[in-house]
Design an enzyme around this catalytic site. Structure first.
Site, PDB file in Angstrom:
ATOM      1  N   GLY A 113      -1.760  -8.931  -4.963  1.00  0.00           N
ATOM      2  CA  GLY A 113      -1.996  -8.175  -3.749  1.00  0.00           C
ATOM      3  C   GLY A 113      -3.319  -7.442  -3.880  1.00  0.00           C
ATOM      4  O   GLY A 113      -4.269  -7.951  -4.477  1.00  0.00           O
ATOM      5  N   ASN A 145       2.575   0.978 -10.047  1.00  0.00           N
ATOM      6  CA  ASN A 145       2.938   2.357  -9.771  1.00  0.00           C
ATOM      7  C   ASN A 145       4.204   2.720 -10.537  1.00  0.00           C
ATOM      8  O   ASN A 145       5.015   1.859 -10.876  1.00  0.00           O
ATOM      9  CB  ASN A 145       3.175   2.562  -8.272  1.00  0.00           C
ATOM     10  CG  ASN A 145       1.883   2.694  -7.494  1.00  0.00           C
ATOM     11  OD1 ASN A 145       0.890   3.212  -7.991  1.00  0.00           O
ATOM     12  ND2 ASN A 145       1.885   2.231  -6.249  1.00  0.00           N
ATOM     13  N   LYS A 174      -0.526  10.389 -12.526  1.00  0.00           N
ATOM     14  CA  LYS A 174      -0.717   9.567 -11.329  1.00  0.00           C
ATOM     15  C   LYS A 174       0.530   9.586 -10.454  1.00  0.00           C
ATOM     16  O   LYS A 174       0.442   9.615  -9.229  1.00  0.00           O
ATOM     17  CB  LYS A 174      -1.072   8.131 -11.721  1.00  0.00           C
ATOM     18  CG  LYS A 174      -1.397   7.276 -10.491  1.00  0.00           C
ATOM     19  CD  LYS A 174      -1.673   5.844 -10.824  1.00  0.00           C
ATOM     20  CE  LYS A 174      -1.891   5.049  -9.534  1.00  0.00           C
ATOM     21  NZ  LYS A 174      -1.991   3.605  -9.774  1.00  0.00           N
ATOM     22  N   ASN A 186       0.906  10.424  -6.482  1.00  0.00           N
ATOM     23  CA  ASN A 186       1.595   9.546  -5.537  1.00  0.00           C
ATOM     24  C   ASN A 186       2.730  10.271  -4.825  1.00  0.00           C
ATOM     25  O   ASN A 186       2.952  10.078  -3.629  1.00  0.00           O
ATOM     26  CB  ASN A 186       2.129   8.314  -6.266  1.00  0.00           C
ATOM     27  CG  ASN A 186       1.053   7.310  -6.606  1.00  0.00           C
ATOM     28  OD1 ASN A 186      -0.020   7.324  -6.019  1.00  0.00           O
ATOM     29  ND2 ASN A 186       1.321   6.451  -7.570  1.00  0.00           N
ATOM     30  N   ASN A 229       1.955   9.821  -1.027  1.00  0.00           N
ATOM     31  CA  ASN A 229       2.425   8.568  -0.455  1.00  0.00           C
ATOM     32  C   ASN A 229       3.368   8.743   0.713  1.00  0.00           C
ATOM     33  O   ASN A 229       3.173   8.163   1.787  1.00  0.00           O
ATOM     34  CB  ASN A 229       3.082   7.704  -1.547  1.00  0.00           C
ATOM     35  CG  ASN A 229       2.070   6.901  -2.322  1.00  0.00           C
ATOM     36  OD1 ASN A 229       1.019   7.417  -2.695  1.00  0.00           O
ATOM     37  ND2 ASN A 229       2.364   5.646  -2.580  1.00  0.00           N
ATOM     38  N   SER A 271      -1.850   5.580   2.266  1.00  0.00           N
ATOM     39  CA  SER A 271      -1.082   5.262   1.066  1.00  0.00           C
ATOM     40  C   SER A 271      -0.472   3.875   1.171  1.00  0.00           C
ATOM     41  O   SER A 271      -0.296   3.324   2.268  1.00  0.00           O
ATOM     42  CB  SER A 271       0.030   6.300   0.856  1.00  0.00           C
ATOM     43  OG  SER A 271       1.062   6.136   1.810  1.00  0.00           O
ATOM     44  N   SER A 272      -0.140   3.301   0.016  1.00  0.00           N
ATOM     45  CA  SER A 272       0.531   1.996   0.012  1.00  0.00           C
ATOM     46  C   SER A 272       1.873   2.079   0.727  1.00  0.00           C
ATOM     47  O   SER A 272       2.299   1.121   1.386  1.00  0.00           O
ATOM     48  CB  SER A 272       0.731   1.516  -1.429  1.00  0.00           C
ATOM     49  OG  SER A 272       1.504   2.448  -2.176  1.00  0.00           O
TER      50      SER A 272
END
Length: 300
Positions: free
Chosen positions: A4, A97, A173, A177, A181, A242-243
């Site tokens: 991805g 992640n 991290k 997130n 996120n 954000s993802s």
């Protein structure tokens, strides 16, 4: 494995530097890459890069190094698909992640997996088209023959740091997130616009404090100033969604169970309250369960 936005960026950069790369991804991306090459777009240049692409996990068969980039929700499934095809000498790095993917994948593969912390802002702009918005460095745990991988990355313009404290960096991290996120997903706003909303910084501070308390209970020393890092993201990734926001927009399952949800599970194990993380997790799960894909907000 799992080409991805992250896999295509690192794979594309390594292939651009002359390394033999195979991307294993979804059919639409693979077909586009097979026909036209990978379109890699950065702030400074755009190129089409020729490289191998397949939908089959047997694409790892001759690999010296496998960059495992699938979503946390797919770790066990993708690992099982990959396992029969790995050579005994292959090194597997988890570029995912969350903080527990490397041990989860190692359990499936029956071999060590090297955890890595990924600092890159990238997204898929279409089939076979990855956009790079900023950064791109990696932090990895030490392992034998790491120098060869580090040298290959250096040729590709990818900075790699080896650290004995990767678990702490993964938590650092994860905290970022957790702060961004879900909020970006629920508002469908990029980071710079998100933090301009009234009360948003205070909510993010609550999330950070909860996460740090859980990390301390887990015996993890989180390096650096996490609040300064959270503040910096609003500038360094100002226009980034954000993802999780992109997943909701497309109607895809998100990784929220492995972000705020992971913090909730570990907090429960230690008897700690994490109301801010619990609320955001519940709202994202409700959005996933009961609403159609959401339109994206335009960046400033």
């Amino acid at each position: 494995m799992g080409a991805g936005a992250v896999g295509c960026y690192y794979g594309g950069m390594l292939a651009r530097a002359g390394h033999d790369v195979t991307l294993i991804g979804r059919p639409a991306h693979v077909q586009a890459i097979q026909q036209q090459g990978l379109r890699l777009q950065t702030r400074d240049w755009t190129e089409r890069i020729a490289l191998q692409a397949t939908t089959d996990a047997n694409g790892v068969a001759s690999a010296d190094v496998v960059l495992f980039c699938v979503k946390s929700t797919d770790t066990e499934t993708a690992g099982a698909q990959m396992r029969p095809h790995l050579s005994p000498q292959a090194t597997v790095l988890s570029l995912q992640n969350g903080v527990d993917n490397a041990p989860r994948l190692a359990a499936v593969l029956g071999r060590p997996v090297i955890p890595a912390v990924v600092y890159v802002a990238s997204g898929m702009a279409g089939p076979g088209h990855v956009q790079h918005h900023g950064r791109g460095e990696l932090v990895i745990s030490p392992y034998p023959d790491a120098d060869a991988f580090i040298a290959a990355c250096a040729q590709a313009g990818i900075g790699v740091t080896v650290s004995e404290e990767v678990q702490g960096a993964l938590w650092a991290k994860l905290i970022i997130n957790c702060a961004y996120n879900a909020l970006s997903a629920l508002t469908q706003l990029p980071y710079a616009r998100l933090v301009q909303l009234e009360g948003m910084w205070a909510v993010m501070r609550d999330i950070e404090r909860e996460c740090l308390a859980v990390a301390a209970a887990e015996g993890v020393a989180v390096p650096g100033d996490t609040w300064a890092a959270i503040e910096g993201i609003a500038q360094s990734m100002a226009t980034q969604l954000s993802s999780t926001a992109r997943d909701l927009m497309r109607g895809h399952p998100s990784e929220i169970d492995h972000i705020n949800g992971y913090v909730i599970r570990r907090a429960e194990a230690h008897g700690l309250p994490v109301p801010a993380n619990r609320l955001l997790h519940a709202l994202v799960r409700a959005r996933e369960a009961g609403h159609p894909p959401m339109p994206t907000a335009s960046a400033p």
